[in-house]
Design a protein around this motif. Structure first.
Motif, PDB file in Angstrom:
ATOM      1  N   ASP A 160       0.834  -1.197   0.000  1.00 27.50           N
ATOM      2  CA  ASP A 160       0.000   0.000   0.000  1.00 27.50           C
ATOM      3  C   ASP A 160       0.872   1.250   0.000  1.00 27.50           C
ATOM      4  O   ASP A 160       2.030   1.221   0.411  1.00 27.50           O
ATOM      5  N   ILE A 161       0.289   2.350  -0.432  1.00 34.67           N
ATOM      6  CA  ILE A 161       0.988   3.629  -0.451  1.00 34.67           C
ATOM      7  C   ILE A 161       0.654   4.393   0.821  1.00 34.67           C
ATOM      8  O   ILE A 161      -0.517   4.603   1.149  1.00 34.67           O
ATOM      9  N   ALA A 162       1.678   4.802   1.558  1.00 32.66           N
ATOM     10  CA  ALA A 162       1.474   5.472   2.841  1.00 32.66           C
ATOM     11  C   ALA A 162       0.884   6.861   2.647  1.00 32.66           C
ATOM     12  O   ALA A 162       1.312   7.621   1.774  1.00 32.66           O
ATOM     13  N   THR A 163      -0.096   7.188   3.469  1.00 35.02           N
ATOM     14  CA  THR A 163      -0.609   8.548   3.534  1.00 35.02           C
ATOM     15  C   THR A 163       0.364   9.424   4.320  1.00 35.02           C
ATOM     16  O   THR A 163       1.325   8.934   4.923  1.00 35.02           O
ATOM     17  N   VAL A 164       0.106  10.712   4.332  1.00 34.90           N
ATOM     18  CA  VAL A 164       0.931  11.625   5.130  1.00 34.90           C
ATOM     19  C   VAL A 164       0.880  11.227   6.597  1.00 34.90           C
ATOM     20  O   VAL A 164       1.907  11.196   7.292  1.00 34.90           O
ATOM     21  N   GLU A 165      -0.312  10.905   7.098  1.00 37.99           N
ATOM     22  CA  GLU A 165      -0.450  10.533   8.503  1.00 37.99           C
ATOM     23  C   GLU A 165       0.313   9.254   8.812  1.00 37.99           C
ATOM     24  O   GLU A 165       0.992   9.151   9.842  1.00 37.99           O
ATOM     25  N   GLN A 166       0.204   8.263   7.948  1.00 30.23           N
ATOM     26  CA  GLN A 166       0.939   7.016   8.154  1.00 30.23           C
ATOM     27  C   GLN A 166       2.447   7.251   8.091  1.00 30.23           C
ATOM     28  O   GLN A 166       3.204   6.676   8.883  1.00 30.23           O
ATOM     29  N   THR A 167       2.878   8.090   7.166  1.00 30.89           N
ATOM     30  CA  THR A 167       4.303   8.389   7.049  1.00 30.89           C
ATOM     31  C   THR A 167       4.828   9.057   8.308  1.00 30.89           C
ATOM     32  O   THR A 167       5.908   8.720   8.804  1.00 30.89           O
ATOM     33  N   ALA A 168       4.069  10.012   8.845  1.00 29.28           N
ATOM     34  CA  ALA A 168       4.488  10.687  10.073  1.00 29.28           C
ATOM     35  C   ALA A 168       4.673   9.688  11.208  1.00 29.28           C
ATOM     36  O   ALA A 168       5.634   9.768  11.978  1.00 29.28           O
ATOM     37  N   ARG A 169       3.770   8.717  11.302  1.00 33.87           N
ATOM     38  CA  ARG A 169       3.906   7.702  12.353  1.00 33.87           C
ATOM     39  C   ARG A 169       5.110   6.803  12.099  1.00 33.87           C
ATOM     40  O   ARG A 169       5.867   6.482  13.023  1.00 33.87           O
ATOM     41  N   MET A 170       5.300   6.381  10.857  1.00 30.92           N
ATOM     42  CA  MET A 170       6.414   5.492  10.523  1.00 30.92           C
ATOM     43  C   MET A 170       7.761   6.134  10.806  1.00 30.92           C
ATOM     44  O   MET A 170       8.717   5.470  11.212  1.00 30.92           O
ATOM     45  N   LEU A 171       7.846   7.451  10.607  1.00 26.73           N
ATOM     46  CA  LEU A 171       9.115   8.155  10.765  1.00 26.73           C
ATOM     47  C   LEU A 171       9.296   8.722  12.174  1.00 26.73           C
ATOM     48  O   LEU A 171      10.315   9.344  12.460  1.00 26.73           O
ATOM     49  N   GLY A 172       8.304   8.521  13.019  1.00 30.04           N
ATOM     50  CA  GLY A 172       8.424   9.009  14.385  1.00 30.04           C
ATOM     51  C   GLY A 172       8.302  10.507  14.505  1.00 30.04           C
ATOM     52  O   GLY A 172       8.883  11.123  15.409  1.00 30.04           O
ATOM     53  N   LEU A 173       7.538  11.120  13.615  1.00 28.02           N
ATOM     54  CA  LEU A 173       7.314  12.568  13.670  1.00 28.02           C
ATOM     55  C   LEU A 173       6.167  12.814  14.644  1.00 28.02           C
ATOM     56  O   LEU A 173       5.030  13.079  14.258  1.00 28.02           O
ATOM     57  N   THR A 174       6.462  12.746  15.929  1.00 28.58           N
ATOM     58  CA  THR A 174       5.426  12.662  16.957  1.00 28.58           C
ATOM     59  C   THR A 174       4.558  13.903  17.021  1.00 28.58           C
ATOM     60  O   THR A 174       3.356  13.826  17.240  1.00 28.58           O
ATOM     61  N   GLU A 175       5.151  15.078  16.843  1.00 27.48           N
ATOM     62  CA  GLU A 175       4.348  16.304  16.960  1.00 27.48           C
ATOM     63  C   GLU A 175       3.312  16.361  15.851  1.00 27.48           C
ATOM     64  O   GLU A 175       2.176  16.751  16.056  1.00 27.48           O
ATOM     65  N   LEU A 176       3.711  15.966  14.625  1.00 29.94           N
ATOM     66  CA  LEU A 176       2.758  15.961  13.525  1.00 29.94           C
ATOM     67  C   LEU A 176       1.680  14.917  13.768  1.00 29.94           C
ATOM     68  O   LEU A 176       0.508  15.143  13.491  1.00 29.94           O
ATOM     69  N   THR A 177       2.080  13.772  14.297  1.00 34.39           N
ATOM     70  CA  THR A 177       1.116  12.704  14.557  1.00 34.39           C
ATOM     71  C   THR A 177       0.100  13.151  15.604  1.00 34.39           C
ATOM     72  O   THR A 177      -1.108  12.952  15.452  1.00 34.39           O
ATOM     73  N   LYS A 178       0.587  13.807  16.667  1.00 34.31           N
ATOM     74  CA  LYS A 178      -0.319  14.274  17.724  1.00 34.31           C
ATOM     75  C   LYS A 178      -1.295  15.319  17.199  1.00 34.31           C
ATOM     76  O   LYS A 178      -2.448  15.384  17.591  1.00 34.31           O
ATOM     77  N   ALA A 179      -0.795  16.148  16.257  1.00 35.02           N
ATOM     78  CA  ALA A 179      -1.637  17.207  15.720  1.00 35.02           C
ATOM     79  C   ALA A 179      -2.623  16.689  14.685  1.00 35.02           C
ATOM     80  O   ALA A 179      -3.482  17.423  14.219  1.00 35.02           O
ATOM     81  N   GLY A 180      -2.453  15.428  14.284  1.00 30.50           N
ATOM     82  CA  GLY A 180      -3.328  14.868  13.269  1.00 30.50           C
ATOM     83  C   GLY A 180      -3.073  15.409  11.901  1.00 30.50           C
ATOM     84  O   GLY A 180      -3.940  15.401  11.038  1.00 30.50           O
ATOM     85  N   LYS A 181      -1.851  15.889  11.667  1.00 29.74           N
ATOM     86  CA  LYS A 181      -1.513  16.481  10.377  1.00 29.74           C
ATOM     87  C   LYS A 181      -0.999  15.423   9.433  1.00 29.74           C
ATOM     88  O   LYS A 181      -0.510  14.398   9.841  1.00 29.74           O
TER      89      LYS A 181
END
Length: 277
Positions: A256-277
């Protein structure tokens, strides 16, 4: 696992004379990135050019480009601190002060074609520490086996931000490792177990090694920075055909192709993940 597709629309070397579709100015880059986002890219690897299309680390140009991209789509921006071979390290490093979600970190100096890519060890350590303090995720660009060891030393010194480590394995640059499956496997086998990685094969081996990287569980980068041609003798009519080709390769492998939200989680971009961006 979902595949992160990164678009690299410009790069530091090619010119419009090489491919007229190469985006160089902020509006052009933002438009190209927005189209790539709609095609499946969740990360944009950004090189900047001045008004004469020369590589630049000008902070105003960088800020304008980032703002224009953000106005068009929610893709994750990764600024290149490589910029260009003639741009001083201090200017390149200053780009992280804009606090993009991600930026590249090149761990070593090296010959680069007929020129030199200077990344002095003390300066690299300072930049790594600054990125850690600012919360900018480093994408570690490794062109040879010793570059991986340099990155692991930075990790052991506590200079890299939170896990997972993120690598780009760059093959095919004169002065680095040749673009061969054997060289790719050598580096993949030595990556930390939880690393996130992609292969960047420059030039004619781009398609082959992108496919091998995907089959091995890596991510994919596509765009005119890495290949000006869609196939032998045929210039790509923009970045999108190259992005679409990478998406097709991934889906052909049932990934599957990762969405922006999935990518943020995979890369450990925690602030973006928390913000739901």
């Amino acid at each position: 696992m979902s595949v992160v597709i990164t678009v690299a629309p410009t790069g530091p070397i090619a010119a419009k004379s090489d491919n007229p579709q190469l985006p160089t100015q902020p509006e052009e880059i933002a438009d190209a990135v927005a189209r790539a986002y709609l095609a499946g890219a969740s990360v944009a690897h950004i090189h900047l050019r001045d008004g004469a299309d020369r590589p630049t680390a000008d902070l105003d140009i960088a800020r304008r480009t980032m703002d224009l991209i953000a106005d068009r789509c929610p893709i994750l921006i990764q600024l290149s601190t490589g910029v260009g071979l003639d741009v001083p390290f201090e200017q390149r490093a200053a780009l992280v002060e804009l606090q993009p979600p991600m930026a590249t970190l090149n761990p070593c100096s090296m010959s680069f074609g007929p020129s030199e890519f200077r990344n002095p060890p003390a300066d690299v350590r300072r930049l790594a520490a600054r990125m850690r303090d600012l919360g900018v995720k480093p994408e570690l660009e490794i062109y040879d086996t010793g570059h991986l060891d340099a990155c692991l030393r930075l990790r052991d010194e506590g200079l890299l931000s939170d896990k997972p480590m993120q690598f780009s394995i760059v093959l095919g640059v004169a002065g680095g490792m040749a673009a061969t499956p054997d060289n790719l496997l050598t580096l993949v086998r030595r990556l930390p177990e939880d690393a996130v990685w992609q292969v960047i094969a420059i030039g004619r081996r781009n398609l082959e090694l992108t496919a091998i990287g995907l089959a091995l569980g890596g991510n994919a980068r596509a765009g005119l920075e890495d290949s000006l041609y869609l196939r032998k003798g045929e210039l790509s009519p923009g970045n999108n055909p190259l992005v679409e080709r990478a998406v097709t390769l991934a889906r052909g492998l049932d990934r599957d192709i990762a969405t922006v939200e999935q990518t943020a989680r995979m890369l450990g971009l925690t602030e973006l993940t928390k913000a739901g961006k």
